[in-house]
Design a protein around this motif. Structure first.
Motif, PDB file in Angstrom:
ATOM      1  N   LYS A  33       0.851  -1.192   0.000  1.00 13.81           N
ATOM      2  CA  LYS A  33       0.000   0.000   0.000  1.00 13.81           C
ATOM      3  C   LYS A  33       0.880   1.234   0.000  1.00 13.81           C
ATOM      4  N   GLY A  34       0.582   2.173  -0.859  1.00 14.33           N
ATOM      5  CA  GLY A  34       1.403   3.370  -1.002  1.00 14.33           C
ATOM      6  C   GLY A  34       2.351   3.306  -2.177  1.00 14.33           C
ATOM      7  N   GLU A  35       2.572   2.125  -2.720  1.00  7.63           N
ATOM      8  CA  GLU A  35       3.422   1.976  -3.905  1.00  7.63           C
ATOM      9  C   GLU A  35       2.525   2.057  -5.144  1.00  7.63           C
ATOM     10  N   ASP A  36       2.120   3.269  -5.444  1.00 10.80           N
ATOM     11  CA  ASP A  36       1.122   3.473  -6.485  1.00 10.80           C
ATOM     12  C   ASP A  36       1.769   3.643  -7.858  1.00 10.80           C
ATOM     13  N   ALA A  37       0.963   3.361  -8.878  1.00  8.22           N
ATOM     14  CA  ALA A  37       1.426   3.578 -10.243  1.00  8.22           C
ATOM     15  C   ALA A  37       1.658   5.060 -10.477  1.00  8.22           C
ATOM     16  N   ALA A  38       2.634   5.364 -11.305  1.00  9.12           N
ATOM     17  CA  ALA A  38       2.938   6.755 -11.621  1.00  9.12           C
ATOM     18  C   ALA A  38       1.818   7.355 -12.470  1.00  9.12           C
ATOM     19  N   PRO A  39       1.692   8.696 -12.457  1.00  8.00           N
ATOM     20  CA  PRO A  39       0.695   9.337 -13.331  1.00  8.00           C
ATOM     21  C   PRO A  39       0.917   8.960 -14.787  1.00  8.00           C
ATOM     22  N   ASP A  40      -0.157   8.900 -15.524  1.00 12.80           N
ATOM     23  CA  ASP A  40      -0.094   8.501 -16.927  1.00 12.80           C
ATOM     24  C   ASP A  40       0.386   9.686 -17.767  1.00 12.80           C
ATOM     25  N   ASN A  41       1.649   9.710 -18.089  1.00 13.69           N
ATOM     26  CA  ASN A  41       2.190  10.773 -18.958  1.00 13.69           C
ATOM     27  C   ASN A  41       2.847  10.162 -20.181  1.00 13.69           C
ATOM     28  N   LEU A  42       2.159   9.168 -20.757  1.00 14.66           N
ATOM     29  CA  LEU A  42       2.688   8.451 -21.907  1.00 14.66           C
ATOM     30  C   LEU A  42       2.407   9.212 -23.200  1.00 14.66           C
ATOM     31  N   GLY A  67      15.538  -2.267 -24.007  1.00 16.31           N
ATOM     32  CA  GLY A  67      14.939  -1.053 -24.543  1.00 16.31           C
ATOM     33  C   GLY A  67      13.432  -0.989 -24.431  1.00 16.31           C
ATOM     34  N   ILE A  68      12.818  -1.865 -23.651  1.00 17.37           N
ATOM     35  CA  ILE A  68      11.355  -1.908 -23.512  1.00 17.37           C
ATOM     36  C   ILE A  68      10.926  -0.978 -22.380  1.00 17.37           C
ATOM     37  N   LEU A  69       9.886  -0.180 -22.619  1.00 18.86           N
ATOM     38  CA  LEU A  69       9.382   0.754 -21.621  1.00 18.86           C
ATOM     39  C   LEU A  69       8.715  -0.009 -20.488  1.00 18.86           C
ATOM     40  N   TRP A  70       9.096   0.342 -19.229  1.00 18.36           N
ATOM     41  CA  TRP A  70       8.606  -0.402 -18.068  1.00 18.36           C
ATOM     42  C   TRP A  70       7.641   0.446 -17.253  1.00 18.36           C
ATOM     43  N   ALA A  71       6.637  -0.212 -16.678  1.00 19.21           N
ATOM     44  CA  ALA A  71       5.647   0.482 -15.862  1.00 19.21           C
ATOM     45  C   ALA A  71       6.297   1.078 -14.614  1.00 19.21           C
ATOM     46  N   ARG A  72       6.026   2.345 -14.361  1.00 24.85           N
ATOM     47  CA  ARG A  72       6.538   3.008 -13.180  1.00 24.85           C
ATOM     48  C   ARG A  72       5.648   2.703 -11.976  1.00 24.85           C
ATOM     49  N   CYS A  73       6.282   2.612 -10.818  1.00 25.31           N
ATOM     50  CA  CYS A  73       5.545   2.348  -9.590  1.00 25.31           C
ATOM     51  C   CYS A  73       6.362   2.909  -8.432  1.00 25.31           C
ATOM     52  N   GLY A  74       5.672   3.419  -7.409  1.00 28.06           N
ATOM     53  CA  GLY A  74       6.359   3.972  -6.260  1.00 28.06           C
ATOM     54  C   GLY A  74       7.083   2.909  -5.440  1.00 28.06           C
ATOM     55  N   PHE A  75       7.971   3.367  -4.572  1.00 27.13           N
ATOM     56  CA  PHE A  75       8.711   2.486  -3.671  1.00 27.13           C
ATOM     57  C   PHE A  75       8.527   2.980  -2.240  1.00 27.13           C
ATOM     58  N   ASN A  76       8.102   2.094  -1.348  1.00 32.39           N
ATOM     59  CA  ASN A  76       8.046   2.417   0.066  1.00 32.39           C
ATOM     60  C   ASN A  76       9.435   2.276   0.690  1.00 32.39           C
ATOM     61  N   PRO A  77       9.650   2.846   1.874  1.00 23.99           N
ATOM     62  CA  PRO A  77      10.917   2.616   2.584  1.00 23.99           C
ATOM     63  C   PRO A  77      11.112   1.130   2.876  1.00 23.99           C
ATOM     64  N   MET A  93       1.876  -7.736  -8.002  1.00 24.96           N
ATOM     65  CA  MET A  93       3.328  -7.801  -7.990  1.00 24.96           C
ATOM     66  C   MET A  93       3.870  -6.418  -8.331  1.00 24.96           C
ATOM     67  N   HIS A  94       4.878  -5.993  -7.588  1.00 25.02           N
ATOM     68  CA  HIS A  94       5.522  -4.721  -7.912  1.00 25.02           C
ATOM     69  C   HIS A  94       6.280  -4.904  -9.234  1.00 25.02           C
ATOM     70  N   PRO A  95       5.978  -4.096 -10.247  1.00 27.26           N
ATOM     71  CA  PRO A  95       6.568  -4.362 -11.574  1.00 27.26           C
ATOM     72  C   PRO A  95       8.090  -4.307 -11.600  1.00 27.26           C
ATOM     73  N   TYR A  96       8.690  -3.413 -10.827  1.00 27.62           N
ATOM     74  CA  TYR A  96      10.153  -3.319 -10.861  1.00 27.62           C
ATOM     75  C   TYR A  96      10.793  -4.444 -10.058  1.00 27.62           C
ATOM     76  N   ARG A  97      10.244  -4.764  -8.888  1.00 27.83           N
ATOM     77  CA  ARG A  97      10.826  -5.846  -8.090  1.00 27.83           C
ATOM     78  C   ARG A  97      10.632  -7.196  -8.768  1.00 27.83           C
ATOM     79  N   GLN A  98       9.511  -7.372  -9.473  1.00 23.47           N
ATOM     80  CA  GLN A  98       9.342  -8.594 -10.248  1.00 23.47           C
ATOM     81  C   GLN A  98      10.395  -8.689 -11.330  1.00 23.47           C
ATOM     82  N   MET A  99      10.635  -7.582 -12.002  1.00 21.83           N
ATOM     83  CA  MET A  99      11.612  -7.567 -13.088  1.00 21.83           C
ATOM     84  C   MET A  99      13.021  -7.858 -12.573  1.00 21.83           C
TER      85      MET A  99
END
Length: 236
Positions: A33-42, A67-77, A93-99
């Protein structure tokens, strides 16, 4: 876990094998909770070679794999064990931690190395794969020996009866993601949500926003959980 909208691997005691009742056990890849997707500025730019998806404020970290664009997501402490904090969002699943764990072939529960003397342990739902299929792919990072049983117990999708793959080889295959295209007002819109992963080199890859890295299992065999732990007990 489902392949497209994927749940996180929220994933009889064995020696040194953690159980699902261990206090505070939350898989590393679980979004909090709190690790939200970034605003859509695509944005979509049209190049002579075809359309390509970008972030309006993109930097090199946004394209960590081929070179593939990855979904942004927040990171908690993180806590003193370097594990994420916050209420677990068990179905995500957190997209970056999964990756990261899939790239390094690290355990999705503890984020440590997952290699065993018998190969890598991948868990999937009991009905996820047709073993007669020529290609078996997974978006689930492997698990280490210590967390194999705990992962199976914690993940509702695995129904406490996972299919266990012991793979000697698991090359990168592609990604799960959403395909974008331009809209009529010079913005972007979703044009496809593929149920299956797109392999690297797919013609839609330049306009995909990826959220999960996928590997193809090869040189593998299937075992049940009891057999797995018996075979690996000297290393547990």
């Amino acid at each position: 876990m489902t392949h497209a909208a994927c749940t996180a691997l929220t994933c009889t005691r064995e020696k040194n094998v953690r159980t699902s009742t261990e206090p505070g056990l939350v898989p590393f890849i679980t979004q909090r909770k709190g690790e939200d997707a970034a605003p859509d500025n695509l944005i979509v730019y049209r190049h002579p070679s075809g359309a390509r998806l970008y972030y309006a404020d993109e930097d090199p970290r946004d394209r960590p794999i081929r070179g593939i664009l990855w979904a942004r997501c927040g990171f908690n402490p993180v806590d003193d064990r370097h594990m994420p904090t916050g209420q677990p969002q068990w179905k995500l699943m957190h997209p970056y931690r999964q990756m990261v764990t899939m790239t390094k072939l690290h355990c999705q529960v503890c984020s440590g190395p997952a290699r065993t003397p018998l190969g890598f342990i991948f868990l999937t739902g009991p009905k996820d794969h047709d073993l007669t299929s020529p290609t078996i792919v997974t978006n689930q990072p492997p698990v280490c020996v210590k967390h194999a049983r705990a992962a199976a117990a914690l993940c509702p999708h695995l129904a406490k009866n996972p299919m266990v793959f012991l793979a000697r080889s698991a090359p990168l295959y592609g990604v799960h993601g959403v395909v974008y295209g331009p809209d009529t007002r010079h913005g972007t819109r979703v044009v496809a949500r593929p149920d299956s992963p797109l392999p690297f080199g797919h013609p839609n890859m330049p306009t995909v926003l990826a959220s999960q890295l996928v590997r193809r299992l090869s040189s593998f065999r299937t075992v049940d959980m009891g057999e797995l732990l018996r075979e690996l007990s000297p290393t547990a």
